[in-house]
Design a protein around this motif. Structure first.
Motif, PDB file in Angstrom:
ATOM      1  N   CYS A  57      36.492   6.128 -35.288  1.00 54.15           N
ATOM      2  CA  CYS A  57      35.074   6.991 -35.125  1.00 54.15           C
ATOM      3  C   CYS A  57      34.714   6.759 -34.093  1.00 54.15           C
ATOM      4  CB  CYS A  57      34.598   6.614 -36.489  1.00 54.15           C
ATOM      5  SG  CYS A  57      33.060   7.494 -36.313  1.00 54.15           S
ATOM      6  N   PRO A  58      34.300   7.941 -33.479  1.00 50.95           N
ATOM      7  CA  PRO A  58      33.889   8.201 -31.867  1.00 50.95           C
ATOM      8  C   PRO A  58      32.378   7.709 -32.195  1.00 50.95           C
ATOM      9  CG  PRO A  58      36.030   9.432 -31.551  1.00 50.95           C
ATOM     10  CD  PRO A  58      35.781   8.906 -32.768  1.00 50.95           C
ATOM     11  N   VAL A  59      32.202   9.107 -32.936  1.00 51.20           N
ATOM     12  CA  VAL A  59      30.572   9.602 -33.155  1.00 51.20           C
ATOM     13  C   VAL A  59      30.309   8.962 -34.462  1.00 51.20           C
ATOM     14  CG1 VAL A  59      32.019  11.998 -33.151  1.00 51.20           C
ATOM     15  CG2 VAL A  59      29.106  10.999 -32.637  1.00 51.20           C
ATOM     16  N   PHE A  60      29.058   9.519 -34.873  1.00 51.90           N
ATOM     17  CA  PHE A  60      28.777   8.953 -36.209  1.00 51.90           C
ATOM     18  C   PHE A  60      27.141   9.098 -36.388  1.00 51.90           C
ATOM     19  CE2 PHE A  60      26.697   7.271 -39.895  1.00 51.90           C
ATOM     20  CZ  PHE A  60      27.934   7.355 -41.129  1.00 51.90           C
ATOM     21  N   ALA A  61      26.839   9.848 -36.766  1.00 49.05           N
ATOM     22  CA  ALA A  61      25.105  10.385 -36.559  1.00 49.05           C
ATOM     23  C   ALA A  61      24.693  11.065 -38.150  1.00 49.05           C
ATOM     24  CB  ALA A  61      25.317  11.949 -36.158  1.00 49.05           C
ATOM     25  N   GLY A  62      23.630  10.822 -38.218  1.00 46.70           N
ATOM     26  CA  GLY A  62      22.883  10.250 -39.419  1.00 46.70           C
ATOM     27  C   GLY A  62      21.537  11.232 -39.380  1.00 46.70           C
ATOM     28  N   ARG A  63      20.642  11.077 -40.939  1.00 41.92           N
ATOM     29  CA  ARG A  63      19.503  12.151 -40.653  1.00 41.92           C
ATOM     30  C   ARG A  63      18.860  11.370 -41.934  1.00 41.92           C
ATOM     31  NH1 ARG A  63      17.905  17.681 -38.711  1.00 41.92           N
ATOM     32  NH2 ARG A  63      16.752  16.571 -37.285  1.00 41.92           N
TER      33      ARG A  63
END
Length: 796
Positions: A213-219
């Motif tokens: 998983c190269p990138v993981f974004a959250g909010r």
């Protein structure tokens, strides 16, 4: 991939009909598998007004309703507890098919009261499982109007087949882009605004498995109200076969199908910080949203917190952190997962999901941020709340690709001459960027097309939009020379003989090309055939005949309880050291009973005539002139001298030898007789005559009846019967089609040095039916020919 017609039109401004859209989708490579138009199935169902609802005279739970359908007043017996006067419901007239109960209505009597039609429940309309009461519509619903239109169920559902190389078409926006490129309107997909956030995100995100998983974004979004989705959203999800769950979950499912961007939502109160992306250790337990528990095998991509796994990343979330009606704060996830790892996890655990289906085919890496913003906007609009800033771990993988492109390759590779300007227009509409460089054209590939790797892929894109049906049909060049047959004459003959002998009931054997020299010498072998380095002391000579090997194979079968033996082999035998001394031979051997055991027939042991029949069958299959063969009594020494013979073309050309195996040979090989065999020398069969042309000769058929005449001749006792048959056949080659011997008699009434041979001659007229005079003329020819050739006289 399923979507509705109205859903498509939110991304595509077009006046094209449903049929035109379906035809275009198939033409550009997005094959339409089905179109489900509920307007057709729900056409009979109308809005009706219940004028009165009186108790049934013979049933406490039934009511007799008078219903205004807009086309008249109908009486309906209804068992729904909510049926009452003044309400408006859904009426199904007689003759209509009710899908929820799989029933076609017809007028009937219920407890003695006539009923014409039905007031329908939600289950009967396949809207839900609710069936305790009938559907109650708004009071302002117009009487007689289509229920499908009133309920918003008039939206056709289109299902298309997606090839693995088209992940961009797993979203309605991508399908609209393709249709616009094909000339069916323009793309009107709404732009996505960036939402900055009101406060820092309090939940940290870490990545320990960058390769997965190269990138993981959250909010984080605080203060949401997680209830039912609005009706329009529920209708769209139901139309494509998804069950509405809650507004938060429905939003993520909607974006998955709308933009091909899978997302996930967590109840923030149920997770502990930080949220970490890591690889699973063997033996960890994942309680998934499907109600099942999965034990990891090691190496799967997990989303986890300090308490353990929260779900399989990109495949399925966990039940412990799932949102519910009590959810107030929600963490929205947008990530990009490596496709091969996603596919491996799904296959290891047998998990199928819409997220896995997209991630393993390749999701647009740049959609991590805009996908999160789109989900945020929909949540704020439909569930309220206050968003945090975005926290992002890692970086999206580099997805930009540039391909050198020669526009002339469309014609040379694709077979269709597409103008340069048209090629550029198509690529521009599909989202590609065209750059004219000094060294040629460079095409920048959009991030949502991971399948484009080279020039041939660009040619394919241009052709599918321009239309494969426009590619001219070009025949393959016709070769000057016709290809020669793969098999030579010897191979063709060998195959034909094998099939015929198998048809005659023999089993094919494949034996060594060697044998024991002691046996080989009995069958004519000489020291020239001895091997200098044999593989076995029992295989020290090249075989001079195939028969000994078949005899030994028969003995092994007999030792194992097989009583009736019939074997054959087609292969070489060896008479010397030169190439010309290798012969292609078809040999057979029979032992035991002649013919099948049966109570109706009295079968004896095999004899020379069985071997002769096998030889004639093999010769006929190989194309030998069987009718011209002569039988001679001389045969090789390994045959019984009084029960054997040879088949020849003339005195010297031997085509086959057959007969009973000599008792001396059986004794030498320690075998039990009798055994009969034959050897057909395929190389001795004459070459077929060259044909004058390719066309087959005309089929000679006659509709005139065949005439049969019998003759009995007295012949010298030593005269071969074959001489008589040959003489009779050649008496009239035009009309005589066959000669059959049906009796040979020696004894009382016949001189000791004579025998009586009876034959049947088959006579075929060609132009007209034979008269008695015609038959007499042919009979005279037969008598004269036999007398001249054999000295035989007609028996009176």
């Amino acid at each position: 991939m399923k979507f509705t017609y109205s859903w498509l039109k939110q991304h595509l401004d077009t006046d094209a009909s449903l049929e035109t859209i379906a035809d275009t989708l198939t033409r550009i490579g997005l094959e339409v598998e089905s179109i489900d138009d509920p307007r057709v199935a729900l056409a009979p169902f109308k809005v009706a007004h219940v004028i009165s609802a009186e108790p049934h005279p013979d049933a406490d739970r039934l009511r007799v309703c008078k219903v205004d359908t807009g086309a008249g007043i109908i009486q309906v017996v209804c068992g729904a507890p909510n049926a009452k006067a003044g309400m408006k419901g859904v009426f199904a007239p007689p003759g209509s098919y009710v899908p929820g109960i799989d029933l076609t209505l017809k007028p009937t009597k219920i407890r003695g009261v006539e009923s014409a039609g039905m007031l329908c429940s939600e289950r009967e309309m396949m809207l839900s499982d609710e069936h305790d009461g009938i559907i109650e519509l708004a009071s302002d619903a117009p009487i007689g109007a289509s229920f499908a239109e009133i309920a918003g169920l008039d939206d056709p559902v289109i299902e298309i087949a997606i090839t693995p190389n088209r992940p961009d078409a797993l979203g309605v926006a991508g399908i609209a882009r393709d249709l616009a490129a094909a000339g069916l309107g323009r793309v009107i997909t709404p732009a996505i605004d960036v939402i900055e956030g009101d406060y820092p995100c309090p939940i940290a995100i870490e990545i320990d498995a960058v390769e997965a998983c190269p990138v993981f974004a959250g909010r984080l979004i605080r203060g949401v109200r997680n209830g039912q989705s609005p009706q329009w959203l529920q209708n769209r999800l139901k139309a494509i076969g998804l069950r509405p769950i809650s507004v938060l979950v429905d939003i993520t499912n909607y974006i998955t199908f709308d933009r091909a961007r899978p997302l996930h939502v967590y109840d923030a109160a149920k997770i502990g910080a930080p949220v970490r992306v890591r690889l699973a250790q063997p033996g960890e337990n994942v309680a998934a949203l499907d109600g099942q528990s999965y034990e990891t095998q090691g190496g799967e991509c997990l989303i986890a917190d300090e308490n353990g796994p929260l779900g399989f990343g990109g495949v399925i979330g966990g039940s412990a952190s799932g949102v519910s009606d009590e959810t107030v704060d929600v963490l929205v996830e947008a990530a990009w997962f490596e496709p091969v790892g996603i596919a491996r996890t799904g296959r290891l655990h047998g998990l199928e999901s819409d997220a896995r289906y997209r991630f393993e085919r390749g999701v647009d890496p740049t959609s991590v941020r805009w996908g999160l913003d789109l989900a945020t906007r929909m949540i704020l609009d439909l569930a309220g709340g206050s968003p945090s800033t975005v926290v992002m771990a890692g970086h999206p993988p580099a997805a930009h690709k540039a391909v050198c492109f020669d526009p002339q390759r469309v014609a040379s590779l694709g077979g269709l001459d597409v103008p340069r300007t048209r090629s550029r227009e198509i690529l521009d509409r599909l989202g590609f960027s065209w750059r004219d460089e000094t060294d040629g054209v460079v095409i920048d590939v959009p991030e949502w097309r991971p399948d484009i790797d080279g020039e041939a892929d660009l040619v394919e894109e241009i052709l599918r939009i321009e239309g494969y049906d426009k590619v001219p049909s070009t025949s393959l060049p016709r070769l000057v020379d016709v290809a020669r047959p793969t098999l030579n004459l010897a191979q063709t003959r060998a195959g034909a003989v094998k099939r015929r002998l198998a048809h005659e009931g023999l089993f094919e054997a494949v034996t060594w090309s060697f044998m024991e020299s002691r046996i080989g010498r009995i069958f004519g072998g000489s020291d020239r055939l001895l091997l200098e380095n044999p593989i076995s002391s029992e295989l020290d000579m090249m075989r001079p005949s195939i028969l000994p090997n078949l005899m030994q194979a028969a003995a092994k079968n007999r030792d194992r309880g097989v009583e009736q033996i019939a074997l054959f082999e087609v292969g070489p035998d060896y008479q010397g050291l030169e190439p010309k001394d290798q012969r292609l031979v078809a040999a057979s051997l029979r032992a035991g009973q002649s013919g099948p055991r049966h109570w109706r027939t009295k079968a004896g042991p095999v004899d020379a005539y069985d071997a002769k029949a096998d030889a004639l069958a093999a010769l006929e299959a190989a194309g030998a002139p069987v009718d011209n063969l002569q039988v001679f009594g001389e045969a090789p020494d390994w045959y019984h001298p009084g029960r054997s013979g040879t088949l020849r073309l003339g005195p010297k050309r031997i085509l086959a030898a057959f007969g009973e195996v000599h008792p001396r040979i059986l004794l030498a090989l320690d075998l039990k007789g009798p055994m009969v065999g034959m050897e057909v020398f395929l190389d001795e069969i004459p070459q077929p005559k060259a044909k004058s042309g390719r066309a087959r000769p005309a089929l000679q058929r006659s509709n005139l009846p065949v005439v049969s005449r019998d003759f009995a001749f007295l012949l010298p006792r030593e005269m071969p019967v074959a001489n008589l048959v040959r003489a009779a056949r050649t008496a009239d080659k035009v009309h005589i089609t066959g000669i059959d011997v049906f009796d040979i008699y020696e004894g009382k009434g016949i001189e000791p040095d004579q025998k009586s041979v009876a034959i049947a001659a088959r006579l075929q007229p060609l132009e007209k039916t034979f008269t008695d005079a015609d038959i007499e003329i042919i009979a005279g020819k037969i008598i004269m020919a036999v007398e001249k050739a054999t000295g035989g006289i007609l028996r009176r």
